[in-house]
Design a protein around this motif. Structure first.
Motif, PDB file in Angstrom:
ATOM      1  N   LYS A 139      12.089  32.243  -9.166  1.00 31.12           N
ATOM      2  CA  LYS A 139      10.877  32.825  -9.742  1.00 31.12           C
ATOM      3  C   LYS A 139      10.671  32.466 -11.211  1.00 31.12           C
ATOM      4  N   ASN A 140      11.674  31.929 -11.853  1.00 28.34           N
ATOM      5  CA  ASN A 140      11.519  31.585 -13.272  1.00 28.34           C
ATOM      6  C   ASN A 140      12.250  30.279 -13.589  1.00 28.34           C
ATOM      7  N   HIS A 141      11.956  29.271 -12.781  1.00 28.70           N
ATOM      8  CA  HIS A 141      12.690  28.014 -12.915  1.00 28.70           C
ATOM      9  C   HIS A 141      12.161  27.165 -14.070  1.00 28.70           C
ATOM     10  N   ASP A 142      12.997  26.223 -14.497  1.00 29.79           N
ATOM     11  CA  ASP A 142      12.642  25.217 -15.497  1.00 29.79           C
ATOM     12  C   ASP A 142      12.552  23.863 -14.792  1.00 29.79           C
ATOM     13  N   GLU A 143      11.768  22.947 -15.374  1.00 27.62           N
ATOM     14  CA  GLU A 143      11.620  21.642 -14.721  1.00 27.62           C
ATOM     15  C   GLU A 143      11.074  20.615 -15.711  1.00 27.62           C
ATOM     16  N   LEU A 144      11.579  19.391 -15.610  1.00 29.66           N
ATOM     17  CA  LEU A 144      11.079  18.246 -16.373  1.00 29.66           C
ATOM     18  C   LEU A 144      10.847  17.116 -15.385  1.00 29.66           C
ATOM     19  N   ASP A 145       9.619  16.607 -15.313  1.00 27.39           N
ATOM     20  CA  ASP A 145       9.235  15.672 -14.249  1.00 27.39           C
ATOM     21  C   ASP A 145       8.810  14.308 -14.764  1.00 27.39           C
ATOM     22  N   ILE A 146       9.208  13.276 -14.025  1.00 28.56           N
ATOM     23  CA  ILE A 146       8.531  11.981 -14.019  1.00 28.56           C
ATOM     24  C   ILE A 146       8.142  11.742 -12.567  1.00 28.56           C
ATOM     25  N   GLU A 147       6.840  11.631 -12.303  1.00 29.09           N
ATOM     26  CA  GLU A 147       6.357  11.476 -10.932  1.00 29.09           C
ATOM     27  C   GLU A 147       5.415  10.273 -10.841  1.00 29.09           C
ATOM     28  N   MET A 169      20.097  22.824 -15.487  1.00 32.53           N
ATOM     29  CA  MET A 169      19.307  22.147 -14.461  1.00 32.53           C
ATOM     30  C   MET A 169      20.120  21.037 -13.800  1.00 32.53           C
ATOM     31  N   SER A 170      19.715  20.703 -12.577  1.00 34.58           N
ATOM     32  CA  SER A 170      20.253  19.549 -11.857  1.00 34.58           C
ATOM     33  C   SER A 170      19.260  18.398 -11.964  1.00 34.58           C
ATOM     34  N   LEU A 171      19.761  17.192 -11.718  1.00 33.53           N
ATOM     35  CA  LEU A 171      18.904  16.008 -11.665  1.00 33.53           C
ATOM     36  C   LEU A 171      18.555  15.723 -10.209  1.00 33.53           C
ATOM     37  N   TYR A 201       0.852  -1.192   0.000  1.00 37.06           N
ATOM     38  CA  TYR A 201       0.000   0.000   0.000  1.00 37.06           C
ATOM     39  C   TYR A 201       0.888   1.244   0.000  1.00 37.06           C
ATOM     40  N   THR A 202       0.853   2.005  -1.087  1.00 34.48           N
ATOM     41  CA  THR A 202       1.722   3.183  -1.200  1.00 34.48           C
ATOM     42  C   THR A 202       0.940   4.438  -1.574  1.00 34.48           C
ATOM     43  N   ALA A 203      -0.355   4.457  -1.282  1.00 32.04           N
ATOM     44  CA  ALA A 203      -1.165   5.634  -1.598  1.00 32.04           C
ATOM     45  C   ALA A 203      -0.577   6.879  -0.952  1.00 32.04           C
ATOM     46  N   GLY A 204      -0.659   8.001  -1.668  1.00 35.98           N
ATOM     47  CA  GLY A 204      -0.202   9.279  -1.145  1.00 35.98           C
ATOM     48  C   GLY A 204       1.281   9.531  -1.284  1.00 35.98           C
ATOM     49  N   ILE A 205       2.031   8.528  -1.731  1.00 31.09           N
ATOM     50  CA  ILE A 205       3.488   8.664  -1.834  1.00 31.09           C
ATOM     51  C   ILE A 205       3.870   9.057  -3.252  1.00 31.09           C
ATOM     52  N   VAL A 206       4.722  10.052  -3.379  1.00 29.56           N
ATOM     53  CA  VAL A 206       5.275  10.418  -4.677  1.00 29.56           C
ATOM     54  C   VAL A 206       6.753  10.057  -4.704  1.00 29.56           C
ATOM     55  N   VAL A 207       7.129   9.308  -5.720  1.00 31.76           N
ATOM     56  CA  VAL A 207       8.538   9.095  -6.048  1.00 31.76           C
ATOM     57  C   VAL A 207       8.782   9.884  -7.327  1.00 31.76           C
ATOM     58  N   ALA A 208       9.719  10.819  -7.264  1.00 30.38           N
ATOM     59  CA  ALA A 208       9.939  11.727  -8.388  1.00 30.38           C
ATOM     60  C   ALA A 208      11.364  11.599  -8.907  1.00 30.38           C
ATOM     61  N   PHE A 209      11.478  11.625 -10.220  1.00 32.01           N
ATOM     62  CA  PHE A 209      12.765  11.634 -10.910  1.00 32.01           C
ATOM     63  C   PHE A 209      12.670  12.789 -11.894  1.00 32.01           C
ATOM     64  N   TYR A 210      13.440  13.846 -11.669  1.00 32.02           N
ATOM     65  CA  TYR A 210      13.186  15.066 -12.430  1.00 32.02           C
ATOM     66  C   TYR A 210      14.424  15.954 -12.502  1.00 32.02           C
ATOM     67  N   THR A 211      14.382  16.900 -13.435  1.00 34.09           N
ATOM     68  CA  THR A 211      15.408  17.937 -13.529  1.00 34.09           C
ATOM     69  C   THR A 211      14.774  19.266 -13.155  1.00 34.09           C
ATOM     70  N   SER A 212      15.561  20.130 -12.517  1.00 32.64           N
ATOM     71  CA  SER A 212      15.033  21.428 -12.105  1.00 32.64           C
ATOM     72  C   SER A 212      16.191  22.373 -11.807  1.00 32.64           C
TER      73      SER A 212
END
Length: 351
Positions: free
Chosen positions: A112-120, A199-201, A94-105
């Motif tokens: 105030k003007n960031h960039d981001e690419l997400d896999i969530e 961006m960083s990973l 049971y993992t409801a409510g949990i986010v595992v994210a792999f992203y650049t930002s």
């Protein structure tokens, strides 16, 4: 791997054999030629140090979420374009409510003007298909989210699968294993909405009970804690930038960009494009490109597929609110009704 997860009974009929073969070859693509890194060669802990556990050989890492904190790591350097990839195994049960994210930002540098690419990955109730989303932000355009949401065709908590983000000056491609699932092609009309700054990973696990699973209906249950996600075979290909140099010289990465764009993961072959189309037909259940309520004017980067569009309401969600199997059943039922109507019409004509 890039394969559909299928099961077959002990008695294999011809139709079952066909189904199995379809599952086996449906999304199969060649394995990328990449060089992996040990954790300390390219990454640092981000938060929750006690919940970040390196393997003895240093080539994999576990991120834990417990009642006290989540955890995460960040690349040691920022990148002006790159291919960011890891094999990931998600928490089980049971993992409801949990986010595992792999992203650049670059939100830590450009607040105030960031960039981001997400896999969530959006948490899960045991026995239900896992859901995840991809998103693209450019120049702080968080009020213009570019979400797409999908189901997975396998259980990502059972074994490792590779998830990847390619970011070049020309396009962005998201991958599951070696299957491209989404491409964003840069065009002039996007302006600053196309990510353009270094961006960083990042990789994180955290409590997102307020929204992650069924819009926040299901919360994290810490009786199942700790929740563990595992990362290995880490890849950072790209033009590394000194974090102090927020705006690198436009030619500083030209050679690396040329190399990056020549790599196998930067080219969507006809076979890979067919695999992407099949994935989107079967497993995508929301796309902002078809959300006319939210975006009355279709965003300029959307390459609207007329066949794909027919499957969605003007809210960007599937018309029938279910899986591709349910859609297929509905379509078969419609065809039967049309066939019956045509037969009745022919009978009346003969009379």
């Amino acid at each position: 791997m890039g394969l559909l997860s299928c099961s077959i009974s002990e008695t294999i009929t011809p139709s079952l054999l066909f189904f199995f073969l379809f599952c086996f070859i449906g999304f199969a693509t060649a394995t990328f030629n990449v060089t992996t890194l040990a954790f300390d060669e390219g990454y640092n802990p981000l938060f929750g140090d006690g919940n970040l556990v390196r393997s003895p050989d240093g080539h994999s890492v576990r991120l834990l979420l417990d009642v006290y904190t989540g955890s995460g790591f960040i690349s040691s350097r920022m990148y002006q374009h790159g291919f960011f990839s890891a094999k990931i195994k998600l928490p089980s049960d049971y993992t409801a409510g949990i986010v595992v994210a792999f992203y650049t930002s670059n939100g830590d540098v450009f607040e105030k003007n960031h960039d981001e690419l997400d896999i969530e990955f959006l948490g899960n109730i045991e026995g239900k298909p896992w859901r995840f989303q991809t998103n693209v932000y450019g120049n702080g355009s968080t009020n213009r989210g570019r979400e797409e949401r999908y189901n997975l065709w396998f259980d990502p908590s059972k074994e490792f699968h590779r998830y990847s983000i390619l970011w070049t000056a020309k396009n962005i491609i998201f991958y599951v294993d070696e299957v491209p699932i989404r491409e964003v092609v840069r065009n002039d009309a996007m302006g600053g909405d196309y990510p353009s700054k270094p961006m960083s990973l990042y990789a994180t696990i955290w409590d997102a009970s307020s929204w992650a699973t069924n819009g926040g209906k299901y919360k994290v249950n810490y009786e199942y804690a700790p929740f563990t996600s595992e990362f290995k075979d880490l890849v950072l290909d790209g033009c590394a930038i000194d974090p102090i140099q927020k705006f690198p010289n436009s030619t500083a990465c030209s050679e690396t960009d040329t190399w990056l764009e020549s790599r196998d993961y930067a080219v969507i072959t006809p076979k890979s494009r067919s695999a992407m189309r099949r994935f989107r037909q079967r497993y995508m259940y929301y796309s902002y490109c078809y959300d006319n309520v939210r975006y009355p004017i279709t965003p300029p980067e959307c390459a609207v597929d007329s066949n794909e569009k027919q499957r969605f309401r003007n809210t960007g969600r599937l018309r029938f609110g279910g899986s591709h199997r349910k859609q297929a059943r509905m379509e078969r039922a419609r065809r039967k009704r049309r066939s019956r109507a045509a037969a009745v019409s022919d009978d009346q004509t003969d009379m």
